[in-house]
Enzyme design. Structure first.
Site, short mmCIF file in Angstrom:
data_model
loop_
_atom_site.label_atom_id
_atom_site.label_comp_id
_atom_site.label_asym_id
_atom_site.label_seq_id
_atom_site.Cartn_x
_atom_site.Cartn_y
_atom_site.Cartn_z
N ARG A 108 0.88 -1.18 0.00
CA ARG A 108 0.00 0.00 0.00
C ARG A 108 0.90 1.22 0.00
O ARG A 108 1.67 1.43 0.94
CB ARG A 108 -0.92 -0.01 1.22
N HIS A 135 -7.25 0.63 -6.55
CA HIS A 135 -7.48 -0.21 -5.36
C HIS A 135 -8.16 -1.51 -5.82
O HIS A 135 -9.32 -1.77 -5.49
CB HIS A 135 -8.36 0.55 -4.37
N GLN A 138 -10.09 -4.08 -3.39
CA GLN A 138 -11.40 -3.62 -2.94
C GLN A 138 -12.48 -4.03 -3.94
O GLN A 138 -13.55 -4.52 -3.57
CB GLN A 138 -11.39 -2.09 -2.79
N ASP A 230 -17.33 6.82 -1.66
CA ASP A 230 -16.05 6.74 -0.93
C ASP A 230 -15.80 8.14 -0.35
O ASP A 230 -16.48 9.11 -0.72
CB ASP A 230 -14.93 6.32 -1.91
N CYS A 270 -16.60 1.49 0.37
CA CYS A 270 -15.40 0.70 0.66
C CYS A 270 -14.99 0.80 2.13
O CYS A 270 -14.30 -0.08 2.63
CB CYS A 270 -14.26 1.13 -0.25
N ARG A 298 -13.91 -8.78 1.61
CA ARG A 298 -12.47 -8.53 1.40
C ARG A 298 -11.69 -9.80 1.74
O ARG A 298 -10.75 -10.19 1.05
CB ARG A 298 -11.99 -7.36 2.29
#
Ligand code: CP
Ligand code: NVA
Length: 314
Positions: A108, A135, A138, A230, A270, A298
């Site tokens: 990340r 991402h 996700q 988001d 998310c 996830r």
């Protein structure tokens, strides 16, 4: 190994963006996630996953950790504050050294180009656990959630409202690849990057779906099967958070906007959420919200991804 008849072409590969996947590989990953979630398959391997995270994370960190434990492996936290990464050891050197200890590495970070440099120098699979640009992990969970809720992906319409950010970019690619129509509604200055829109539009044309970028949130949500939002300011943009609020207010996922979507529409986020900003408390806690199932997925989606990239699904 107990995965009969499940061939994957993903063993040994990286996942830096969903554009790395063929549509059939994405379908296989989602099916593997469903099988793992239902306990039908129990791959086991003593593999070590490294988590090199330069930004905060709850879901990604914990779901990847739990996933590798459940596969019989272990996780090592390579947070830059406890490794030489934080003192500036070059990516090329770090990547080659870590490849001698680990079996797989999830990163990340900020720049997609840094992730690509890690992948270039590493001999092990590298997973994008979020960059400023994408991402992908996700969106694997998001597609799994849509599949579970509607028993299909093809022909659904997902509407994303807010900032044209990393999540929006990966949603566009993932939906296009999966045959889900995707509309992105953003303020004019916060549209997704044209290069990503172009890539997603190209993919959509191959998979009978449509990509649209719009400004009007109320028009965007008509007929939507899923509304998605988001945060309005992502990690690294904290200084802009307050000034963005009035610009983004019309894109808030609230009761009024939700009432304009299909009556069976679900709401996704998310997470982490800023209640009262991009989503109201009422919508987040309402009957149409599937955010907790989405968060759970996830774990299942990333377990499938780890198993595939590690060759446990061959
Ligand atoms: N959605 C997501 O990636 O959450 P974290 O930042 O907590 O990992
Ligand atoms: N767009 C958000 C996603 C967090 C999971 C960010 O990058 O901060």
């Amino acid at each position: 190994m107990d995965i009969q008849g499940k061939q994957t072409t993903l063993a040994g590969r990286d996942l830096l963006t969903l554009a790395d996947l063929q549509a059939s590989e994405l379908q296989d990953l989602l099916q593997l996630a469903i099988d793992l979630k239902q306990g039908k398959l129990k791959p086991q391997a003593q593999k070590t996953l490294g988590l090199l995270f330069s930004k905060a994370s709850t879901r990604t960190r914990v779901s990847f950790s739990a996933a590798i434990f459940q596969l019989g492996g272990q996780v090592l936290d390579l947070n830059p504050s406890v490794t030489q990464v934080g003192r500036g050891e070059p990516i090329a050197d770090t990547a080659r050294v870590l490849s001698r200890y680990l079996d797989i590495l999830a990163i990340r970070t900020f720049a997609q180009s840094d992730l690509e440099t890690y992948a270039h120098y590493a001999d092990i699979p590298v997973i994008n656990a979020l960059t400023d640009l994408y991402h992908p992990c996700q969106i694997l969970a998001d597609l799994l959630t849509l599949q579970e809720q509607f028993n299909t992906l093809k022909g659904l319409t997902l509407v994303y409202l807010g900032d044209g950010n990393n999540v929006a970019h990966s949603l566009m690619l993932g939906c296009a690849l999966a045959g889900v129509n995707v509309r992105i509604a953003t303020p004019d200055d916060y549209r997704p990057l044209p290069a990503v829109v172009e890539k997603a539009t190209h993919l959509a044309a191959q998979h009978q779906s449509q990509v649209e970028v719009l400004a009007d949130p109320q028009a965007a949500v008509v007929g939507a099967n899923a509304l998605y939002t988001d945060v309005w300011a992502s990690m690294g943009q904290e200084s802009e958070a307050d000034s963005r609020i009035p610009l983004f207010q019309p894109y808030q996922v609230n009761e009024d906007l939700l009432s304009r979507a299909d009556s069976q529409a679900i709401v996704l986020h998310c997470l982490p959420a800023h209640r009262g900003e991009e989503i109201t408390d009422g919508v987040m806690e309402g009957a149409q919200s599937k955010v907790w199932d989405q968060a759970e997925n996830r774990l299942h989606a990333q377990k499938a991804l780890l198993a595939s990239l590690l060759g446990l699904a061959d």
